[in-house]
Design a protein around this motif. Structure first.
Motif, PDB file in Angstrom:
ATOM      1  N   SER A 276      -4.395  11.634   5.858  1.00  0.00           N
ATOM      2  CA  SER A 276      -4.306  12.171   4.495  1.00  0.00           C
ATOM      3  C   SER A 276      -2.862  12.404   4.069  1.00  0.00           C
ATOM      4  CB  SER A 276      -5.090  13.482   4.397  1.00  0.00           C
ATOM      5  OG  SER A 276      -6.455  13.275   4.708  1.00  0.00           O
ATOM      6  N   ASN A 277      -2.013  12.780   5.029  1.00  0.00           N
ATOM      7  CA  ASN A 277      -0.613  13.079   4.704  1.00  0.00           C
ATOM      8  C   ASN A 277       0.184  11.850   4.309  1.00  0.00           C
ATOM      9  OD1 ASN A 277      -1.069  15.770   5.234  1.00  0.00           O
ATOM     10  ND2 ASN A 277      -0.230  15.709   7.308  1.00  0.00           N
TER      11      ASN A 277
ATOM     12  N   GLY B 102      -6.161   0.637  -5.348  1.00  0.00           N
ATOM     13  CA  GLY B 102      -7.578   0.557  -5.013  1.00  0.00           C
ATOM     14  C   GLY B 102      -7.817   0.730  -3.527  1.00  0.00           C
ATOM     15  N   SER B 103      -6.956   0.114  -2.713  1.00  0.00           N
ATOM     16  CA  SER B 103      -7.082   0.228  -1.259  1.00  0.00           C
ATOM     17  C   SER B 103      -6.884   1.661  -0.789  1.00  0.00           C
ATOM     18  CB  SER B 103      -6.069  -0.690  -0.574  1.00  0.00           C
ATOM     19  OG  SER B 103      -6.075  -0.498   0.824  1.00  0.00           O
ATOM     20  N   THR B 104      -5.841   2.324  -1.291  1.00  0.00           N
ATOM     21  CA  THR B 104      -5.584   3.704  -0.865  1.00  0.00           C
ATOM     22  C   THR B 104      -6.670   4.647  -1.385  1.00  0.00           C
ATOM     23  OG1 THR B 104      -4.074   3.973  -2.756  1.00  0.00           O
ATOM     24  CG2 THR B 104      -3.096   3.441  -0.625  1.00  0.00           C
ATOM     25  N   GLY B 105      -7.233   4.330  -2.547  1.00  0.00           N
ATOM     26  CA  GLY B 105      -8.344   5.138  -3.054  1.00  0.00           C
ATOM     27  C   GLY B 105      -9.555   5.054  -2.139  1.00  0.00           C
TER      28      GLY B 105
ATOM     29  N   LEU C  69      -1.298   0.080   7.102  1.00  0.00           N
ATOM     30  CA  LEU C  69      -1.259   0.936   8.289  1.00  0.00           C
ATOM     31  C   LEU C  69      -2.231   2.105   8.171  1.00  0.00           C
ATOM     32  CD1 LEU C  69       2.507   1.127   9.329  1.00  0.00           C
ATOM     33  CD2 LEU C  69       0.624   0.005  10.517  1.00  0.00           C
ATOM     34  N   VAL C  70      -2.334   2.681   6.989  1.00  0.00           N
ATOM     35  CA  VAL C  70      -3.270   3.796   6.812  1.00  0.00           C
ATOM     36  C   VAL C  70      -4.707   3.304   6.973  1.00  0.00           C
ATOM     37  CG1 VAL C  70      -4.109   5.551   5.209  1.00  0.00           C
ATOM     38  CG2 VAL C  70      -1.667   5.097   5.375  1.00  0.00           C
ATOM     39  N   ALA C  71      -4.998   2.075   6.503  1.00  0.00           N
ATOM     40  CA  ALA C  71      -6.332   1.502   6.702  1.00  0.00           C
ATOM     41  C   ALA C  71      -6.602   1.297   8.190  1.00  0.00           C
ATOM     42  CB  ALA C  71      -6.453   0.178   5.945  1.00  0.00           C
ATOM     43  N   ALA C  72      -5.568   0.860   8.927  1.00  0.00           N
ATOM     44  CA  ALA C  72      -5.733   0.690  10.374  1.00  0.00           C
ATOM     45  C   ALA C  72      -5.969   2.036  11.053  1.00  0.00           C
ATOM     46  CB  ALA C  72      -4.499   0.004  10.963  1.00  0.00           C
TER      47      ALA C  72
END
Length: 416
Positions: A55-56, A16-19, A104-107
């Motif tokens: 995105s990667n 859900g977070s990565t979505g 980390l991606v959210a950051a």
């Protein structure tokens, strides 16, 4: 099984977070440039690489979650409780990698929101400076992202435990860029706009902490005292961790899927304690108790060493390497290939099950592990008059592992 349910709940949370991050990245990329061709989608495409960098990261996180789901499904299908738990423990490095990677991606998304706002609303802050700011932040993140993407148990564990310190660095970088933009606006005699700019950045932040107001004398440390609030929710400066999340983590720690230090690091990040890289025991006692931190739980965490100051214990392939193709034809491929089914053993135990230190002589002993397991599997296949399924093989392997006193705590083989 509570452990299987906890693994699937953790997967759903990360998915859900990565979505959400993927959707936000798409929206940022689709924003047309603002005045003066400013914004992440403007400046002649200079900042596109940073959108792509976010995105990667998503494919490896999503692939890792897919691996966790595949292992969990395989665990559901086996009819040996110990082997089922062994397969669920195999999800640990993947689950830890995905959880930390999604943070980390959210950051990184937070920095992209910041950069887009600076480009559009603060022309006094040069695009060249901002470009180098993001480059510096990316270099801070890259080693940890690479370690997490490796899915190697030791590298993932070390990266997960070091996450609070890294998030602290990122928080300071965020504040530095924000304050640089604010000062640039004030120098351009736009003090009111600068105040509104900082207020806006506080609201758009997706980091798991509240950013300090104008301007901090030093980095703020938030959520220092986590306590249990009403409804069983742990609270710092804001509601951060639900009772359901605590129970999910407790199950994973108790089963040996995820280590207590890695979970403690996640609690600190969610609680805003990103500037403190404390030891596990420095968490409030109530939090440790809620997570199930006791001697029996701490004893379940493997360090990957045979003992303090001793050489690393050898990894034993439970499914013999010389028969790799035989196993591949029977379903042991990808996330379930034979390299995933290794067990760390004391050297003496490892040599004993292979008939002594000389493996060539050992292969002549009928009770040597490789001889024994392949004999049992071939006899079962002959009796069934058909190729064994993966689950049938795992059942026979589990029976023999118990006989040879081999623990069902699997780790991946070292890269050759």
């Amino acid at each position: 099984m509570p452990t299987r349910r906890a693994v699937l709940e953790a997967v759903d949370g990360v998915r859900g977070s990565t979505g959400d991050v993927a959707s936000a990245l798409s929206r940022l990329a689709a924003l047309p440039p603002g005045l003066g061709n400013r914004g992440l989608s403007g400046v002649n495409g200079a900042f596109t690489r940073y959108l792509d960098h976010g995105s990667n990261q998503l494919p490896w996180i999503q692939g890792t979650l897919g691996g966790v789901t595949a292992l969990t499904t395989a665990a559901l299908e086996v009819d040996d409780a110990d082997m089922e738990l062994g397969l669920l423990r195999m999800t640990g490095p993947r689950l830890q990698a995905a959880m930390s990677g999604s943070m980390l991606v959210a950051a990184w998304l937070d920095f992209l929101h910041l950069a887009d706002a600076v480009l559009r609303q603060c022309p006094a802050y040069s695009a060249e400076t901002l470009f180098m700011d993001l480059h510096r932040v990316q270099r801070l993140m890259d080693p940890t992202l690479a370690a997490l993407a490796s899915r190697d148990l030791e590298r993932v564990e070390a990266a997960a435990i070091a996450m609070p310190a890294l998030m602290g660095q990122l928080t300071r970088e965020f504040g530095s860029i924000r304050d640089g933009a604010r000062m640039a606006m004030e120098r351009a005699d736009r003090a009111i706009a600068a105040a509104q700019f900082v207020e806006m950045l506080t609201l758009v932040s997706t980091l798991k902490l509240s950013l300090p107001r104008l301007p901090p004398a030093k980095p703020a440390t938030l959520g220092v005292g986590l306590v249990m609030g009403s409804g069983g929710v742990m609270m710092g400066s804001r509601l951060v961790v639900s009772a359901e999340w605590v129970e999910m983590m407790r199950q994973l720690v108790k089963a040996g899927v995820i280590s207590m230090p890695a979970v403690s690091a996640a609690v600190r990040i969610h609680g805003g304690q990103v500037l403190m890289a404390q030891a596990n025991q420095d968490l409030p006692k109530g939090v440790r108790d809620a997570l199930g931190d006791g001697p029996e739980v701490r004893a379940m965490r493997q360090t990957g060493r045979a003992g303090a100051g001793m050489a690393e214990a050898p990894k034993h392939h439970v499914l013999p390497q010389e028969h790799r193709e035989w196993f591949a034809k029977r379903g042991f491929r990808g996330d379930m290939d034979i390299d995933q089914f290794c067990v760390r053993m004391e050297r003496a135990h490892h040599e004993a099950i292979h008939g002594g230190g000389n493996w060539r002589l050992g292969r002549t002993w009928p009770d040597e592990w490789n001889q024994r397991i392949m004999k049992a599997l071939r006899e079962a296949e002959t009796e069934a008059s058909k190729m064994l399924t993966r689950n049938a093989i795992l059942r026979i392997v589990a029976q023999n592992m118990k006989r040879y006193d081999i623990p069902m705590t699997f780790t991946r083989a070292s890269k050759r």
